[in-house]
Design a protein around this motif. Structure first.
Motif, PDB file in Angstrom:
ATOM      1  N   CYS A  89      -0.559   8.366  12.627  1.00  0.00           N
ATOM      2  CA  CYS A  89      -1.053   9.538  12.942  1.00  0.00           C
ATOM      3  C   CYS A  89      -2.318   9.704  13.421  1.00  0.00           C
ATOM      4  O   CYS A  89      -2.700  10.414  14.382  1.00  0.00           O
ATOM      5  CB  CYS A  89      -0.837  10.335  11.757  1.00  0.00           C
ATOM      6  SG  CYS A  89      -2.198  10.285  10.458  1.00  0.00           S
ATOM      7  N   GLY A  90      -3.299   8.793  13.200  1.00  0.00           N
ATOM      8  CA  GLY A  90      -4.378   8.603  13.646  1.00  0.00           C
ATOM      9  C   GLY A  90      -5.413   9.634  12.691  1.00  0.00           C
ATOM     10  O   GLY A  90      -6.481   9.459  13.259  1.00  0.00           O
ATOM     11  N   CYS A  92      -5.035  10.395   9.154  1.00  0.00           N
ATOM     12  CA  CYS A  92      -4.990  10.168   7.499  1.00  0.00           C
ATOM     13  C   CYS A  92      -6.171   9.359   7.075  1.00  0.00           C
ATOM     14  O   CYS A  92      -6.593   8.668   7.937  1.00  0.00           O
ATOM     15  CB  CYS A  92      -3.703   9.896   7.162  1.00  0.00           C
ATOM     16  SG  CYS A  92      -3.135   8.119   7.295  1.00  0.00           S
ATOM     17  N   CYS A  95      -5.458   6.032   8.421  1.00  0.00           N
ATOM     18  CA  CYS A  95      -5.597   5.614   9.986  1.00  0.00           C
ATOM     19  C   CYS A  95      -7.085   5.720  10.221  1.00  0.00           C
ATOM     20  O   CYS A  95      -7.577   4.667  10.917  1.00  0.00           O
ATOM     21  CB  CYS A  95      -5.173   6.703  10.737  1.00  0.00           C
ATOM     22  SG  CYS A  95      -3.262   6.461  10.955  1.00  0.00           S
ATOM     23  N   CYS A 103      -0.506   4.192   7.127  1.00  0.00           N
ATOM     24  CA  CYS A 103      -0.424   5.548   7.458  1.00  0.00           C
ATOM     25  C   CYS A 103       0.716   6.285   6.682  1.00  0.00           C
ATOM     26  O   CYS A 103       1.678   5.944   6.609  1.00  0.00           O
ATOM     27  CB  CYS A 103      -0.208   5.691   9.034  1.00  0.00           C
ATOM     28  SG  CYS A 103       0.065   7.638   9.471  1.00  0.00           S
ATOM     29  N   VAL A 104       0.202   7.419   6.166  1.00  0.00           N
ATOM     30  CA  VAL A 104       0.903   8.148   5.243  1.00  0.00           C
ATOM     31  C   VAL A 104       2.124   9.122   6.101  1.00  0.00           C
ATOM     32  O   VAL A 104       2.962   9.481   5.516  1.00  0.00           O
ATOM     33  CB  VAL A 104       0.293   9.349   4.277  1.00  0.00           C
ATOM     34  CG1 VAL A 104      -0.646   8.254   3.289  1.00  0.00           C
ATOM     35  CG2 VAL A 104      -0.591  10.155   5.277  1.00  0.00           C
TER      36      VAL A 104
HETATM   37 ZN   LIG Z   1      -2.164   8.138   9.371  1.00  0.00          ZN
END
Ligand SMILES: [Zn+2]
Ligand SMILES: [Zn+2]
Length: 349
Positions: A89-90, A92, A95, A103-104
């Motif tokens: 996602c960039g 969380c 990230c 990444c969650v």
């Molecule tokens: Zn993430």
């Protein structure tokens, strides 16, 4: 579209699959310019259970964005992109810490939760496109040199994974490094250690064409022997062991080799997906105050850093590809890598 699917161990077929569609507003669609077969794809090739309906496969790709969902902000149709082997996602905690493989909100290719397919195919739906994809500026894949495309493709996995091994080991200028494994990741761990300034790089591998490429990437010594003989040679070459050991195989004998050659106080950094659940972590490991690190490489964290040297030709990681096939010939790519007739095979959809 056409896509590669695995039906059972050794049974790879290229089939008709539904065209990918935008599902979430953060998705992008990518027309795949190049994909490839990974050493890790050989694990299901050897041991996948029989699935009559098959399941698509492949996780390394570069390509051109053909559509974006309404919430995608950083990408447009026509952008040339590198897709890492993990979706992220960039945003969380993980990230932001450069650990995109944790990444969650993310996941992987051919992931039931995310609804992704495998990407040895003509096209792919990329969830969380802003976080996942990296745009390569000013590149037209129709005119780009084949060698450059091959090198860009390595940034989706094997180069970033080799880099992760060296980075996690803390390789610094002047260091002595031992790399276990002459597959694409091991060879690119050599290149990465060289880029980080390692002075002596001992490559353990026994396929001469591959270790020759390892020498070209920066290996100063090659040890072809395995087991106790190999350990003995590395201990002699390094006068007591290597402070940085990069393990790029994943089988237990490779880990045992790492424990055997690591110098007291040294680091073993693993990026080969372990095919074992227990190993020699008793006195042989403990007695040397060994640090163990490594894991699935967050290649997304490294692409921007590694890209400039690839674009201007200072490094040529794409040399790990020694064969190219059409998408229809993907089954032959698996067979050639399995038989060790090819180091790494590129797929041109
Ligand atoms: Zn993430
Ligand atoms: Zn891979």
């Amino acid at each position: 579209m056409r896509a590669t699917s695995i039906y059972a161990a050794g049974d790879i077929r290229v089939i008709d699959a539904p065209d990918p569609k935008i599902v979430e507003p953060t998705d992008a669609l990518v027309q795949i310019t190049r994909a490839c077969v990974c050493g890790s794809d050989l694990h299901p090739y050897h041991s996948a259970p029989t699935r009559p309906g098959g399941t698509t496969i492949g996780h390394e790709l570069i390509g051109v964005v053909t559509d974006v969902g309404p919430d995608v902000q950083t990408l447009s149709v026509g952008d040339f992109v590198i897709a890492p082997f993990a979706i992220s996602c960039g945003r969380c905690e993980f990230c932001r810490a450069g650990l995109q493989t944790a990444c969650v909100n993310g996941g992987f290719w051919n992931d039931a939760n995310l609804g992704t397919g495998g990407c040895q195919a003509e096209a792919a739906r990329v969830p969380l496109a802003d976080g996942t994809l990296v745009k390569v500026p000013d590149l037209d894949p129709t005119t780009a040199d084949d060698g450059l495309l091959a090198s860009l493709l390595t940034l989706s996995d094997v180069y970033g994974t080799g880099w992760h091994a060296a980075h996690r080991a803390g390789v610094r200028a002047g260091d002595t490094v031992a790399v276990i494994g002459d597959g694409a990741v091991g060879l690119l761990a050599v290149l990465s250690a060289k880029q980080l300034g390692a002075e002596r790089i001992v490559l353990m591998g026994r396929h001469e064409a591959r270790t020759d490429l390892g020498r070209e990437f920066g290996a100063t010594d090659v040890v072809a022997e395995r087991g106790q003989d190999g350990i003995g040679q590395v201990l002699e070459l390094t006068k007591g062991g290597a402070p940085n050991v990069l393990e790029a195989v994943g089988h237990l004998p490779a880990f045992e080799q790492a424990v055997g050659i690591v110098r007291a106080g040294g680091v073993i950094s693993r990026v080969g997906v372990p095919q074992y659940d227990a190993g020699p972590i008793g006195w042989a490991f403990f007695g040397k105050n060994t640090t163990l690190t490594g894991g699935p490489a967050p290649v997304r964290a490294y692409i921007e850093q590694l890209l400039p040297a690839v674009l201007d030709g200072r490094v040529n990681p794409g040399k790990v590809f020694d064969r190219t096939v059409s998408l229809e010939d993907t089954p032959q790519a698996y067979a050639a890598m399995d038989a060790r007739q090819a180091l790494k095979v590129m797929i041109k959809p």
